[in-house]
Design a protein around this motif. Sequence first.
Motif: not given
Length: 245
Positions: A163, A168, A170, A187, A213-215, A221, A234
């Motif tokens: 993030s 965070y 992932v 995660f 993937v992204s957060v 996520t 989360k």
Amino acid sequence: MSKKISSILKRFAVKHLVFLNVLVFQNADTLNFVKGDSIIEQWVMSEDCTTTDLGTLIYTTKSMVSDDNKHFLFCEEKYYSAPDSHYAKLTFYDAYKKKIWVRSSDSGRRILFYLSAIYDDIVTIVTTDKHNARPSLHLIKDKKMKTIVADDKWYRLKKYAFSPNMTYLVLHVKNPYMNKTWDYIHFIDMKNGKEWTYLFPICVSCKRQKIDVSVDNRGITKVVHKGEHRIFSKEGRLTDIYIKL
């Protein structure tokens, strides 16, 4: 009147101080060190092959630059073909080419440079065994290295994302299951160490497809596969699935 002149001079000094700072930019295989409007130095990445007693030696240099253009990561790789031996050295610099730290691959481990990342003055690196398996993920901050993912947890690491606030993490990882290699979303909450894992219901490897993937800063996520978006809280709850072509 004097206050007004002082304010103008201060703005002028700040403007030109910033203007004269050295920044580093990457253009294809070339690092450009820029001061003002001028390129004051260039480093060109290369690959050279040499015949030795240990077979062919392939020496490669690679680099990547931070988004703020104030730091860069420089990688030197040596590969001997006959004993299938890999060695890599990473050097982290600021834009003035001052060394901040140096790290090299351990015996029997490889550094996957393409999975390295720079977040201002923080660097993440991934190491694997000689078969690109048993990945470990490390974070280097203030010259200190911390292991985030140990090398005994996953078979492969394909992609990861932090993030923006670095709270965070992932990952898209793989593990064997029922005679196939399956995809997982893993995660990690970097503050409290809480984790969750989601077994992706489709064998992406079987169809040679990819997962993105992204957060975000709330720990939400997003997992994207062929236009299908999966959204997770989360805590790891699947809260939404939608198609966006």
